[in-house]
Scaffold this active site. Structure first.
Site, mmCIF file in Angstrom:
data_model
loop_
_atom_site.group_PDB
_atom_site.id
_atom_site.type_symbol
_atom_site.label_atom_id
_atom_site.label_comp_id
_atom_site.label_asym_id
_atom_site.label_seq_id
_atom_site.Cartn_x
_atom_site.Cartn_y
_atom_site.Cartn_z
ATOM 1 N N ASP A 139 40.530 19.433 -5.442
ATOM 2 C CA ASP A 139 40.221 18.230 -4.820
ATOM 3 C C ASP A 139 39.835 18.044 -3.401
ATOM 4 O OD1 ASP A 139 40.609 16.958 -7.192
ATOM 5 O OD2 ASP A 139 43.040 16.644 -6.819
ATOM 6 N N LYS A 169 34.830 19.812 -3.341
ATOM 7 C CA LYS A 169 34.182 20.890 -3.650
ATOM 8 C C LYS A 169 32.620 20.288 -4.186
ATOM 9 C CE LYS A 169 36.907 22.314 -6.602
ATOM 10 N NZ LYS A 169 38.221 21.497 -6.130
ATOM 11 N N GLY A 175 38.214 17.223 -11.821
ATOM 12 C CA GLY A 175 37.503 16.024 -11.625
ATOM 13 C C GLY A 175 36.605 16.097 -10.380
ATOM 14 N N HIS A 176 35.489 15.779 -10.518
ATOM 15 C CA HIS A 176 34.392 16.203 -9.356
ATOM 16 C C HIS A 176 33.621 14.869 -9.016
ATOM 17 C CE1 HIS A 176 34.755 20.800 -10.164
ATOM 18 N NE2 HIS A 176 35.661 20.245 -9.681
ATOM 19 N N GLN A 185 39.106 23.450 -9.442
ATOM 20 C CA GLN A 185 40.494 23.780 -9.104
ATOM 21 C C GLN A 185 40.621 24.400 -7.646
ATOM 22 O OE1 GLN A 185 40.080 24.745 -12.827
ATOM 23 N NE2 GLN A 185 40.351 22.321 -12.705
HETATM 24 P P1 GDP Z 1 36.492 18.229 -5.872
HETATM 25 O O1 GDP Z 1 37.474 18.026 -7.163
HETATM 26 O O2 GDP Z 1 36.978 19.240 -4.855
HETATM 27 O O3 GDP Z 1 35.228 17.892 -6.224
HETATM 28 O O4 GDP Z 1 36.997 17.055 -5.034
HETATM 29 P P2 GDP Z 1 37.128 15.418 -5.803
HETATM 30 O O5 GDP Z 1 36.072 14.621 -6.187
HETATM 31 O O6 GDP Z 1 38.376 15.289 -6.757
HETATM 32 O O7 GDP Z 1 37.858 14.489 -4.541
HETATM 33 C C1 GDP Z 1 37.508 14.389 -3.061
HETATM 34 C C2 GDP Z 1 37.059 13.075 -2.857
HETATM 35 O O8 GDP Z 1 36.745 12.917 -1.610
HETATM 36 C C3 GDP Z 1 35.846 12.126 -3.591
HETATM 37 O O9 GDP Z 1 35.993 11.017 -3.894
HETATM 38 C C4 GDP Z 1 34.879 12.449 -2.551
HETATM 39 O O10 GDP Z 1 33.746 11.419 -2.887
HETATM 40 C C5 GDP Z 1 35.643 12.232 -1.378
HETATM 41 N N1 GDP Z 1 34.993 13.103 -0.271
HETATM 42 C C6 GDP Z 1 34.338 14.098 -0.033
HETATM 43 N N2 GDP Z 1 33.979 14.522 1.273
HETATM 44 C C7 GDP Z 1 34.426 13.639 2.120
HETATM 45 C C8 GDP Z 1 34.517 13.354 3.228
HETATM 46 O O11 GDP Z 1 34.166 13.914 4.162
HETATM 47 N N3 GDP Z 1 35.023 11.902 3.781
HETATM 48 C C9 GDP Z 1 35.600 11.338 3.050
HETATM 49 N N4 GDP Z 1 36.189 10.170 3.381
HETATM 50 N N5 GDP Z 1 35.606 11.398 1.787
HETATM 51 C C10 GDP Z 1 34.799 12.457 0.962
HETATM 52 P P1 IMO Z 2 39.400 19.989 -9.125
HETATM 53 O O1 IMO Z 2 38.483 20.839 -9.915
HETATM 54 C C1 IMO Z 2 43.684 19.010 -8.555
HETATM 55 C C2 IMO Z 2 46.564 20.488 -11.499
HETATM 56 C C3 IMO Z 2 47.343 19.913 -12.155
HETATM 57 C C4 IMO Z 2 48.687 20.661 -12.273
HETATM 58 C C5 IMO Z 2 48.178 21.912 -12.321
HETATM 59 C C6 IMO Z 2 47.980 22.699 -13.951
HETATM 60 O O2 IMO Z 2 39.347 18.629 -9.310
HETATM 61 O O3 IMO Z 2 39.815 20.348 -8.062
HETATM 62 P P2 IMO Z 2 46.515 22.033 -15.823
HETATM 63 O O4 IMO Z 2 45.774 20.668 -16.230
HETATM 64 O O5 IMO Z 2 44.984 22.804 -15.309
HETATM 65 O O6 IMO Z 2 46.902 22.898 -16.534
HETATM 66 O O7 IMO Z 2 47.277 21.558 -14.705
HETATM 67 O O8 IMO Z 2 46.875 22.022 -11.796
HETATM 68 N N1 IMO Z 2 44.996 20.731 -11.464
HETATM 69 C C7 IMO Z 2 44.124 20.068 -10.483
HETATM 70 N N2 IMO Z 2 44.490 19.357 -9.338
HETATM 71 N N3 IMO Z 2 42.365 19.335 -8.823
HETATM 72 C C8 IMO Z 2 41.872 19.825 -10.145
HETATM 73 O O9 IMO Z 2 40.874 20.134 -10.202
HETATM 74 C C9 IMO Z 2 42.897 20.296 -10.906
HETATM 75 N N4 IMO Z 2 43.058 20.864 -12.195
HETATM 76 C C10 IMO Z 2 44.222 21.111 -12.348
HETATM 77 O O10 IMO Z 2 47.662 18.833 -11.475
HETATM 78 O O11 IMO Z 2 49.313 20.437 -11.282
HETATM 79 MG MG MG Z 3 38.884 16.769 -8.124
#
Ligand code: GDP
Ligand code: IMO
Ligand code: MG
Length: 430
Positions: free
Chosen positions: A13, A16, A40-41, A227
């Site tokens: 999270d 990416k 979750g992206h 991840q």
């Molecule tokens: P990922 O799993 O690494 O792709 O990240 P997620 O999408 O799960 O979580 C990142 C969250 O931060 C998302 O809601 C993005 O829209 C948000 N985000 C990404 N870059 C920035 C930033 O520079 N500032 C803020 N405030 N939000 C950001």
């Molecule tokens: P993105 O790609 C954050 C965490 C789960 C748990 C552990 C194992 O959005 O960054 P799993 O279901 O993979 O067996 O869970 O890994 N986890 C993540 N945490 N971002 C993710 O993906 C994750 N995918 C798995 O919360 O701690």
């Molecule tokens: Mg994510």
């Protein structure tokens, strides 16, 4: 652009998807190399949010091949739902049939994998991992136990039927005898697999060997990680990890184009740190600072909606991530979340609570993390809005001091700074 891997450098999270989306503009071929719908992206384009779990976010563009590599595990029902949701969000159906391709070697998350993920967690009780309950661990376990079903198996019913004769008695025994859960008949699974075959037929790339040969020769490739390094099955905070290899090296395996195809590995770090699920985090802030980061950063999971635990940037962890993740540069996201902080802390070492000894080495046994206290450096906040900054020069001086220190300590350059979720809230550094 060079062939680049985007790696989550903390606990997932990190933002990416935003970085992948930006780099995808200059790529022709975007390949997911590991994980499944546990990811979750989020990508934000002109204030509109798109959510991805399995499908490479490159699908937002025209004419870019979005390839799901052999290292990914696919839950058919989630895959179907994700496409439906993206179509609802305005992405044309034809884009999926034209641009989305799946390596037939990818493994399938079966219904019993989901059952077992839930049951395992209940059985672990207070030792639970806090998984996303998407069947990830059981799918990869079966892959390595050589009891997995691959996409290609769906297309030959004789092979599939023979495989199920071996797999199902084994799975049913565990479901029934260990967990007292419902078992599956062969007919039931065969019927499901016929539906899966229909579902995957438009996307499965039986010509993948030629497609990848061509990509290596003629295309700019972006490897999309899910991840993060600290969730890596080998190098993360085991057992509080996922079941795949998000590290840069994982891209060579999961995308199957060889190590030399990779030129650059960008590690995506948040300006602070978050974690969802169980497992220690040495710089976690349980008080006001943690709540503030969670609130301003909107730190709630995209896949499960769980609140993310928050803390300050951890340098020993980040240096470890640079090493084992094979990172060559940094994308630092969410700098704007610090805009209203008076003080920003940076953890530059771990102090053993018993001996007082300070180390910069990341302790790989998560069970020992409780024995360490962070050694802090303190930085003045900037109390300015950074969300409209377009160049490095425009950033407040105190923000530059903080960034320089991180760069100096990690010994690789910061190439991208993100100051908001939208595409244009990004600073590229030459
Ligand atoms: P990922 O799993 O690494 O792709 O990240 P997620 O999408 O799960 O979580 C990142 C969250 O931060 C998302 O809601 C993005 O829209 C948000 N985000 C990404 N870059 C920035 C930033 O520079 N500032 C803020 N405030 N939000 C950001
Ligand atoms: P993105 O790609 C954050 C965490 C789960 C748990 C552990 C194992 O959005 O960054 P799993 O279901 O993979 O067996 O869970 O890994 N986890 C993540 N945490 N971002 C993710 O993906 C994750 N995918 C798995 O919360 O701690
Ligand atoms: Mg994510």
């Amino acid at each position: 652009m060079k062939n680049t891997v985007v790696v989550g450098a903390q606990f997932g999270d990190e933002g990416k998807a935003k970085i992948t989306d930006l780099l995808a503009q200059k790529a022709d071929f975007i390949v997911r190399y590991q994980g499944g719908c546990n990811a979750g992206h989020t990508v934000v384009v002109n204030n509109k949010k798109y959510k991805f779990h399995l499908i490479p976010s490159g699908i937002l563009y025209e004419n870019k091949t979005c390839f799901i590599g052999a290292g990914v595990v696919i839950h058919p029902e989630s895959f179907k739902k994700e496409i439906e949701e993206l179509i609802n969000d305005g992405i044309a159906q034809e884009k999926f049939t034209k641009n989305l391709k799946i390596n037939p070697l990818a493994h399938i998350t079966m219904p019993y994998h989901i059952d077992l993920d839930g049951a395992d967690e209940i059985k672990l009780g207070k030792n639970k991992i806090g998984t996303t309950k998407r069947g990830i661990g059981p799918t990869y376990s079966d892959k390595y136990a050589r009891l997995g079903i691959r996409i290609e198996d769906l297309f030959d019913e004789e092979i599939l039927s023979n495989k199920l004769d071996v797999i199902l008695p084994n799975k049913n025994a565990v479901l029934e005898k260990i967990y007292g859960l419902k078992t599956y008949t062969k007919e039931e699974i065969l019927n499901l697999c016929r539906e899966y075959k229909e579902l995957f037929a438009p996307y499965v790339c039986f010509d993948w060997q030629n497609v990848l040969r061509d990509a290596k020769k003629n295309k700019t490739i972006l490897f999309e990680g899910a991840q993060g390094v600290l969730l890596d099955i080998d190098y993360g905070t085991y057992p509080y990890v996922t079941s795949s290899n998000p590290i840069g090296g994982g891209a060579a395996v999961g995308a199957s184009m060889g190590v030399k195809t990779i030129d650059e590995v960008i590690g995506v770090f948040k300006a602070y740190i978050t974690r969802v699920g169980e497992g220690d985090m040495v710089t976690e802030q349980l008080g006001e600072d943690g709540s503030k980061l969670q609130e301003i950063g909107a730190e709630f999971g995209v896949t499960t909606g769980r609140p993310r635990r928050c803390g300050f940037f951890d340098v020993p962890l980040a240096k470890y991530s640079v090493l084992v993740g094979g990172l060559t540069s940094i994308a630092l996201t969410k700098l704007d979340v610090y805009d209203s902080f008076d003080e920003i802390k940076l953890c530059v070492g771990y102090q053993n609570k018993k001996t007082g000894e300070i180390t910069q080495m990341y302790p790989t046994s998560v069970y020992t993390h409780k024995n360490y206290a962070p050694v802090w450096e303190s930085y003045k906040g900037w109390n300015k809005d950074t969300t409209k900054c377009k160049t490095y020069e425009e950033l407040p001086e105190n923000a530059k001091i903080y960034l320089k220190r991180i760069e100096e300590l990690l010994e690789i350059p910061i190439k991208i700074i993100s100051v908001g979720p939208d595409r244009d809230q990004t600073i590229f550094i030459d």
